[in-house]
Each structure stands twice: as structure tokens, then as C-alpha cells.
Design an enzyme around this catalytic site. Structure first.
Site, PDB file in Angstrom:
ATOM      1  N   LEU A 545       0.620  -1.055  -0.005  1.00  0.00           N
ATOM      2  CA  LEU A 545       0.030   0.176   0.054  1.00  0.00           C
ATOM      3  C   LEU A 545       0.787   1.397   0.060  1.00  0.00           C
ATOM      4  CD1 LEU A 545      -2.744  -1.012   2.712  1.00  0.00           C
ATOM      5  CD2 LEU A 545      -3.051  -1.040   0.095  1.00  0.00           C
ATOM      6  N   GLY A 546       2.233   1.193   0.486  1.00  0.00           N
ATOM      7  CA  GLY A 546       2.902   2.133   0.755  1.00  0.00           C
ATOM      8  C   GLY A 546       4.083   2.138   1.569  1.00  0.00           C
ATOM      9  N   GLY A 548       6.312   3.766   4.500  1.00  0.00           N
ATOM     10  CA  GLY A 548       6.411   4.640   5.732  1.00  0.00           C
ATOM     11  C   GLY A 548       7.968   4.755   6.149  1.00  0.00           C
ATOM     12  N   GLY A 549       8.011   5.783   7.235  1.00  0.00           N
ATOM     13  CA  GLY A 549       9.367   5.932   7.694  1.00  0.00           C
ATOM     14  C   GLY A 549       9.787   4.870   8.355  1.00  0.00           C
ATOM     15  N   PHE A 550       8.890   4.062   8.948  1.00  0.00           N
ATOM     16  CA  PHE A 550       9.449   2.831   9.873  1.00  0.00           C
ATOM     17  C   PHE A 550       9.322   1.411   8.943  1.00  0.00           C
ATOM     18  CE2 PHE A 550       8.778   5.919  13.106  1.00  0.00           C
ATOM     19  CZ  PHE A 550       9.925   5.824  13.835  1.00  0.00           C
ATOM     20  N   GLY A 551       8.815   1.535   7.729  1.00  0.00           N
ATOM     21  CA  GLY A 551       8.777   0.456   6.982  1.00  0.00           C
ATOM     22  C   GLY A 551       7.567   0.177   6.078  1.00  0.00           C
ATOM     23  N   PRO A 552       7.554  -0.667   4.904  1.00  0.00           N
ATOM     24  CA  PRO A 552       6.286  -0.732   4.284  1.00  0.00           C
ATOM     25  C   PRO A 552       5.132  -1.231   4.952  1.00  0.00           C
ATOM     26  CG  PRO A 552       7.842  -2.504   3.911  1.00  0.00           C
ATOM     27  CD  PRO A 552       8.551  -1.657   4.958  1.00  0.00           C
ATOM     28  N   VAL A 553       3.861  -0.795   4.314  1.00  0.00           N
ATOM     29  CA  VAL A 553       2.576  -1.260   4.713  1.00  0.00           C
ATOM     30  C   VAL A 553       1.839  -2.186   3.713  1.00  0.00           C
ATOM     31  CG1 VAL A 553       0.389  -0.422   5.457  1.00  0.00           C
ATOM     32  CG2 VAL A 553       2.274   0.845   6.007  1.00  0.00           C
ATOM     33  N   ASP A 664       4.317  14.043  13.341  1.00  0.00           N
ATOM     34  CA  ASP A 664       4.668  13.715  11.950  1.00  0.00           C
ATOM     35  C   ASP A 664       3.153  13.873  11.472  1.00  0.00           C
ATOM     36  OD1 ASP A 664       5.821  13.451   9.511  1.00  0.00           O
ATOM     37  OD2 ASP A 664       5.775  11.494   9.673  1.00  0.00           O
TER      38      ASP A 664
END
Length: 854
Positions: A545-546, A548-553, A664
């Protein structure tokens, strides 16, 4: 003495040349005029011209390549290499420099050759010859008036160029049809073979014709952009479809930057082009072209065929269709197009005989084709809810599509000029016979079988590894894919020593028991890692899905059918076990209708996963900054989103068990459920910086450029007022439909600066997204902008808290204080210097920009 002598001579030299300078100045002034009345003459021999009031455009005589042929045209003033936007006598050049322009005795504007014979005339028959005058306006429009009434204008009689300010009628609604005609060649402005205009019969779209044959089309107008232009962005963006108040409609164009020089032209070579003047490099830049590639050439592949520039074969038949002429098709001649493999139900008898037995014919269906440039010759129908039914109920309907901003579109007969885009476009539903509905699945059988075999091999390897390292791992009984994700029988596989430590460190309501298999009872399940892997198709790219700063979703689906979103925390993100435990405890305790709900977690060694409720409409930025989807966010919807975000943020700041500062907050961290309700995500990630987050100073900055408050970005100071600043930026983005960072290369360094300038100049409504500006209540819109400006003030002490913001949004009776000018609007310019701050642990790909005074 030398210095004195020189000083004495300067006035003498000046007075010697003064008469000459005066004569030259008077001659220059005499060579230009701002209007032509009856009896006034502009002569080619004297180099006389007609100029607009502010010297934007000039009209005069010119020739090409030192040719003796002379033309009267309009071009940009003081722009090297004149770009001619209009030519009067394009088909009848004057062969010497004795030509002239005047208003004749009959009141018409005429161009005369050296023998006083007219070579061009405005040709208005109803004039009586009294009081006519011609004026060149600052938008380039040459206007002839008689008795204060406009009787003729060049904008209604164009040549090959469209410029901002022109009104181009749609169809024949205004009683006229303006068509732009190309030059004959690069150096011959007489009428050529190509014309450009708006489709006079069908739905609004721009067309280029070669003779009477279509050569290129822009795709349909959806109220925001033309759908068929692949790289939309700012290309062909800025057009507006207006009503004349009498049932007629017309297109106008306004560039995003009002000072830009922009022109559209149909070239002598048959290409439509958009040009923008590059002041820095002093030349016209081509920013858009049609046809852009071979697939944009009209109907390149014939009927029922799709053109794909990324495909080696270029042309392919739609699923359920085959080439009409296979031999020519295989040779690369696709003009014949394709035909159906199986006739539709209404094209044959309702039953067909097989021997003596009758076999019923199944119902027709539709195959979905995504990312498509929709076919030509669409028809708009009134259905809002059952577009598919509208098509099925008509025996001649071959396809349908529902497009936001247009509505339900259907096609009858052959589908022509279809193109597949790498991204963007629309979904086209094409009607096929019942027997062809599974043709797409048949083609994927080999892929499916291969995937199953590969999956079994991977499972075998996994089981072998479990057996191989069973002495080091606490292994649970194998759980089948059909039941592995039940909350009552799952436990993550992780190191035993770590599990004891982890169990001891959790306390109270967040106790993790190895026997209980759950965190704090059934409301917070711990999923088996392999179950989540199966649910997400082994974290495939198709399910991503995308990032993020801490990893993929990733998107996943549990055996029960429930959809989930899984955040796979990156091992390189710097987030350790402590951070993960902290996030689990926090988010499990926080429940609000405007916060994303966590459903569980999973831990296996270094693998850490968070399982969230799935948001079908993904994030706010997917709608807000997409020129197509943006139209779905009307004023009411945007107001609801703003208020929902404010209430969710207030809950984090004041009403939750622990005060949480998000740090954020941005459009990509606002998710939208099936009803477009906003939900804040990633609100527990910054908790690791300690305390109850009332106010702190940190040497690790977590956030995104453009949303961070000045004190947080520059000094590491954060508080609830830091989130208020981010909310203010987000509010202005929602109202304007533009990213804060989209202003980096403009005069205004940010959306905040742009908003302040409009606010300060009493033009704040210009900030509102053009697609909702007319439907937005002015009082409420201005109040929202006012609140946004209060939230983004430089000083944290001057910003309201979220409880005050919610009150301001929900109660119009609340008096609002006046905001102060943000410092960033007066200090930051293109020459600002960027520093990478040593010692800062920067997350989310952050670049910290220091503001340096001049």
C-alpha cells in the site's frame, strides 16, 4: 587640471546631442500608438506599430527569413524571436513595404497594399462608418469597436494559436465555432492542412484534424483536466469550462502563475503544443505535445484494440477479441482492428441447437480494463447508480465507464482510439459474451500453477528450517492456512530468553503471557507471523500500500474475509524492541473514531508487525493532490475531514490516557475509511522520546519537511503546539488542494507564504481549490483560512491549542484574533542555504533546512 577640464566638457557634449536625443525620442513615440481611429494609418515604411497599454503585445508588419512578403501580425512585446499569435493577411501577403493598416470609411479595420487595395478586412457589414476604433488589449486581443460596442475581435477569429483570455465555445452553443488552423509550412503562414478545436458534437475534448480526419484528441474533460493526456501534472491544466448564462458554454485558460507567458499552437506538422516562456533562459519551452508518441496518433490500432507504448507489440486486441485480418496484423498492419471471438447474446438466437438438444446462452458480462484512455464517441447517460445496468439494457451498448466529474458514459458499436497508460487513466468495462468472461483467467492458469508450486517449495524449506533449528526456537504446532489467524490459537515464534524478558517488562494491563497467547485478553491478539505472511501473499509488491518512515505497509486478507493493513517494521529503521513494545501498549489503549484502530501484532525474531484495520480509500494525499480524484472532495467533505482530524488530535492531546504528541501529522498519515471519514495513523511512533510528552527537547527529529514547526525543526523543541502547526499546514493544503512544498521554485517559498500574501491583500478566496471555489460558502471558507493562519504562526505561544481550534471550527460565534505574518514569508528565498545537521538522527527521509537571514 585634467579632471577639471573633463568635468567642464561633459555638459557641452550633453547639450550638443540633446536636440538629437529629443528628436529620436519623439520619433520613437510617433512610431507606436495605442489605438487606431478613422483616418489614422499605420505605415510599414515608417515602422509604425500598435501596442497594448502595458506593452505586453504589439501589432505591426513583419516578414519571414528576409522574404519580400509582408504580413500584419500580433506578437509578444520584447520577446526575442517573435512568436506570432495572430496574422491578418496570412493568405494574401504584401510584396513590398508600402502596406498600411487603417480604419476605413465604412468603419472596418483593413490592411491595404501599396496600391491601396485591401488584402484583408474585418468585413463587418452592419457598420455605418462613424466612431470606429481598433485597440490592442494587454491579453493580445485586437478589438474593433463602434459606438462603444465591440463588433469584431481577433480572439474570435484566431489563426493557429490559443492564448489565455480567449473564449472557445463548446459545440455551437455560442453560435460560433472557433477553429485554429496551422501554417502551411514552418515559414509560410498561409492556411495549412491541420486544424484544432473542441469536439463540436460529442463530450468536450480537444481535437486536431488533418483535413476532415481526426489525428489526435485530448480525451474527455472531467471538470479538472482532459482525461486522455497521459502526463497530466500541470500539462493542459488550468482550463475552465464556463457558462455564458444563456445556455451556452465555453473554455477559458488561466495559468497557475498569472505572470507566465503561455500559448497553445497547432503546428504546421500536425502537432498540438503548449509553450511557456522561460525568462531565465530567454526561450520558449515546449512543456506538452500531442500526439506525444505513436499510441496517441488517433486510432493507431483500429477498433476493439489497445495501444500500449511500453509493449513490444504496441497493439493488442481486447480480451474476447481477435484480429480481423490475422496476416496483416502479424506483419504490423493494425489498421484493420479486431473482432469479437463470440457474438453477444442479442446478436444471435437466445438458444442454439446442438443436435436435438438446446443449449441456453449465458448472459453477457463485462471485463474490466484499468488505466485506459477511454474510447472516442462516448455518450453521457443520466444514470448515477447503475451505469452497468444502463449498458446491459441496451443491445447496442458495447462498453461503459463511470468517471468522477463526468458521470456515466456508454459506447455503442465499435470502440476506437483506446490507449493503455502505465498509470492514471480510467477503468473501462467492455461487454463480452458469457463464454469469454473467463478468457482472462485461462491465460493466468500457468502463472497460478507456478505460484502454487513455488509456495509449496517455500513451505517445505520453511518446515525444514524449523526442524533444523528446533533446539534454538520455541516452535508451536503447525497451523493450517485456513485457521492460523484465529485470535484464540495463535502465538508468535520468538526467542525464549527474549520472551521471558519481554513478559517481565510488561505489567498491569499490558501483560504478555506465554500461556495466554494474548496481550491483555482477547481485545489485543498476537498473530502468527506465517499467518500474516499468507494473508499478505508473502508481502508481495501487488499488496503493498505504501512506504512509511518505519517500513512498508501491505494489504492483507484474513481467512474470515476481513481485510487488514500490516506495517512491517524495517530492521534498518532503528526501531528496536523497546519502541515496538511502546507502540503496542499505546495504540492498544487509545480508541477514537478519528484514530486508526490496531487489531494486533506479531513478533518473530527481528520481524515485528503491526496489524491495523484496513482503510479502503487509503490516505488523504491520494485524493487531495490527484487532479482527477481531487474533485471527489467537495467543500462539505473537506470541512468534515478538517473537523475530524481536529477532534482526533484533540483526543491525543487532552482526552487520551496519556498525552500524545504526533510529531508527523501530514496528509499521507490521514487515512480515509469507506465513508471518507478521516483517521489519524502513526500517532504512537514518537512516544519513545520519553516522558508524558508535555514538552521536551530532543536530539532526534521525527517528521516531514514542510509540516514541522520552526522551533521543532531548528531547535528540537516540541510540544502540543508543534502538532497545531502541522495541523495548520494540513488545513491550508486541504483548502487549496496544493502541497506546501509545491512552492519551492516560486516567489512564495511555501503554501504558508502564498496564503499570507493572499490574506494580507484581501484575496484569500483565491487560495481555495478552483474545483470547489464557486461552491464554497465564502464566510466559512475565509474563517477556515483564518484558523489555518493562526495555527502556523512562528511563535508557539501565539498558536491556539487544539481545544480552541475545535471550538473555532464548530462555532462561528467565536471571535478570532488576527494572525501575525509568518517569518518564513519574508526570510526564505531561493538563495537560502541548506545545512545537514550533524548529530541529528533524522527519520522519514527528513532534510532540515536552516533559515539564514540576509
Amino acid at each position: 587640471m585634467v579632471t577639471f577640464t573633463t568635468y567642464q566638457r561633459v555638459p557641452c557634449v550633453f547639450f550638443f546631442f540633446f536636440p538629437f536625443l529629443c528628436f529620436h525620442t519623439l520619433f520613437s513615440l510617433a512610431a507606436t500608438t495605442v489605438r487606431i481611429r478613422q483616418g489614422d494609418v499605420i505605415r510599414d515604411t515608417k515602422g509604425e506599430t500598435l501596442v497594448s497599454d502595458n506593452f505586453n503585445f504589439v501589432m505591426g508588419f513583419f516578414s519571414l527569413d528576409n522574404s519580400s512578403s509582408r504580413y500584419v501580425g500580433i506578437w509578444y512585446y520584447n520577446v526575442p524571436g517573435p512568436a506570432f499569435i495572430w496574422i491578418a493577411n496570412r493568405d494574401k501577403p504584401i510584396n513590398d513595404t508600402r502596406g498600411s493598416v487603417t480604419v476605413g470609411v465604412d468603419g472596418n479595420l483593413v490592411v491595404l497594399d501599396g496600391t491601396r487595395n485591401p488584402v484583408w478586412s474585418s468585413n463587418i457589414s452592419s457598420l455605418h462608418g462613424n466612431g470606429s476604433e481598433a485597440v490592442l488589449h494587454d491579453d493580445g486581443n485586437l478589438v474593433l469597436s463602434s459606438g462603444n460596442k465591440v463588433v469584431w475581435q481577433s480572439f474570435e477569429n484566431p489563426t493557429d494559436t490559443y492564448v489565455p483570455g480567449m473564449k472557445v465555445p463548446v459545440g455551437v452553443s455560442m453560435g460560433k465555432s472557433y477553429v485554429f488552423t496551422s501554417w502551411k509550412s514552418e515559414r509560410d503562414p498561409s492556411k495549412g492542412n491541420y486544424t484544432m478545436g473542441v469536439d463540436p458534437e460529442g463530450l468536450p475534448q480537444i481535437l486536431v484534424w488533418e483535413g476532415g480526419r481526426r489525428r489526435w484528441r485530448s480525451g474527455y474533460w472531467d471538470g479538472r483536466i482532459f482525461q486522455g493526456v497521459y502526463m497530466t501534472g500541470n500539462y493542459l491544466y488550468g482550463f475552465t469550462l464556463n457558462s455564458d448564462g444563456k445556455g451556452g458554454r465555453y473554455f477559458t485558460y488561466n495559468p497557475l502563475n498569472g505572470t507566465d507567458k503561455v500559448r497553445f499552437q497547432v503546428g504546421w506538422d500536425g502537432y498540438e503544443r503548449e509553450f511557456r516562456w522561460n525568462e531565465a533562459e530567454k526561450h520558449w519551452s515546449e512543456v506538452q505535445k500531442g500526439p506525444y508518441n505513436e499510441c496517441e496518433v488517433y486510432n493507431k490500432c483500429g477498433g476493439f484494440a489497445v495501444c500500449d507504448g511500453l509493449d513490444l507489440s504496441v497493439c493488442s486486441c481486447i480480451r474476447g477479441f481477435e484480429p480481423k485480418k490475422r496476416e496483416e496484423w502479424d506483419k504490423g498492419d493494425w489498421s484493420g482492428g479486431c473482432k469479437r471471438m463470440t457474438p453477444l447474446k442479442d446478436e444471435r438466437n437466445s438458444t442454439s441447437s446442438v443436435g436435438t438438444e438446446e443449449v441456453s446462452v449465458g448472459e453477457d458480462g463485462f471485463l474490466d480494463h484499468r488505466c485506459m484512455k477511454l474510447p472516442d464517441y462516448a455518450h453521457l447517460v443520466s444514470s448515477m447508480n447503475d451505469c452497468e445496468g444502463e449498458c446491459l439494457n441496451n443491445a447496442y451498448c458495447t462498453a461503459y465507464a463511470y468517471v468522477i466529474g463526468i458521470g456515466c458514459m456508454v459506447w455503442y458499436g465499435e470502440l476506437v482510439d483506446i490507449q493503455h497508460f502505465e498509470k492514471g487513466g480510467n477503468t473501462l468495462h467492455i461487454r463480452v459474451a458469457h463464454s469469454d468472461l473467463g478468457s482472462g483467467r485461462k491465460k493466468n492458469r500457468i502463472v497460478i500453477i507456478t505460484a502454487v508450486v513455488a509456495g509449496l517449495l517455500c513451505l517445505g524449506i520453511f518446515l525444514w528450517l524449523v526442524w533444523r533449528f528446533k533446539g534454538k526456537l520455541q516452535v508451536l504446532p503447525t497451523v493450517s492456512s485456513s485457521s492460523c489467524c484465529k485470535k484464540s490459537d495463535v502465538l508468535p515464534v520468538f526467542d525464549a530468553s527474549k520472551s521471558r524478558d519481554m513478559s517481565a517488562e510488561f505489567s498491569g494491563s499490558a501483560d504478555l503471557s506465554l500461556e495466554g497467547n494474548q496481550l491483555n485478553g482477547p481485545e489485543f491478539p498476537v498473530f502468527n507471523f506465517s499467518c500474516i505472511s499468507i494473508a499478505t501473499n508473502n508481502f508481495s509488491e501487488e499488496n503493498k500500500l505504501g512506504q512509511g518512515g518505519f517500513g512498508p505497509v501491505y494489504k492483507g486478507k484474513l481467512p474470515s474475509g476481513e481485510q487488514i493493513a500490516v506495517k512491517r517494521l524495517s530492521r534498518r529503521s532503528g526501531q528496536g524492541l523497546e519502541e515496538f513494545k511502546n507502540e503496542m501498549m499505546l495504540i492498544a489503549k487509545l480508541q477514537h473514531r478519528n484514530l486508526v484502530r490496531i487489531m494486533g501484532c506479531s513478533i518473530q525474531g527481528e520481524e515485528k508487525l503491526l496489524v491495523y484495520e484496513y482503510m479502503p480509500n487509503r490516505s488523504l494525499d491520494c485524493f487531495l493532490f490527484d487532479p482527477i480524484k481531487q474533485t471527489q472532495l467537495d467543500w462539505t467533505r473537506r470541512s468534515e475531514i478538517i473537523e475530524g482530524i481536529a477532534r482526533g488530535l484533540l483526543y491525543l492531546h487532552r482526552d487520551s490516557r496519556l498525552r500524545i504528541i504526533h510529531r508527523d501529522l501530514k496528509a499521507s498519515n490521514i487515512l480515509l475509511d469507506e465513508n471518507m471519514n478521516p483517521k489519524i495513523s502513526d500517532f504512537g511512533l514518537a512516544r519513545i522520546f520519553g516522558g508524558n510528552q508535555n514538552e521536551a527537547n530532543t536530539n532526534r527529529v521525527v517528521g516531514t519537511y514542510g509540516y514541522m514547526s520552526p522551533e521543532y525543526a531548528m531547535e528540537g523543541l516540541f510540544s502540543v503546539k508543534s502538532d497545531v502547526y502541522s495541523f495548520g499546514v494540513l488545513l491550508l493544503e486541504i483548502l487549496s488542494g496544493r502541497r506546501n512544498t509545491s512552492f519551492r521554485h516560486s516567489d512564495d517559498s511555501s503554501l504558508i507564504g502564498y496564503a499570507w500574501h493572499l490574506w494580507n491583500e484581501k484575496r484569500a478566496m483565491e487560495l481555495i481549490d478552483p474545483c470547489i471555489r464557486d461552491s464554497s460558502p465564502t464566510t466559512k471558507a475565509l474563517r477556515c483560512i483564518h484558523i489555518g493562519m493562526l495555527c502556523v504562526q512562528d511563535s508557539a505561544a501565539h498558536r491556539p491549542n487544539m481545544s480552541a481550534v475545535v471550538l473555532m471550527l464548530e462555532s462561528e460565534a467565536t471571535t478570532l484574533p488576527m494572525p501575525t505574518q509568518p517569518l518564513i514569508t519574508s526570510m526564505r528565498r531561493s538563495e537560502d542555504r541548506e545545512f545537514h545537521m550533524d548529530g541529528l538522527d533524522v527519520s522519514n527521509d527528513l532534510t532540515v533546512t536552516m533559515v539564514v537571514g540576509r
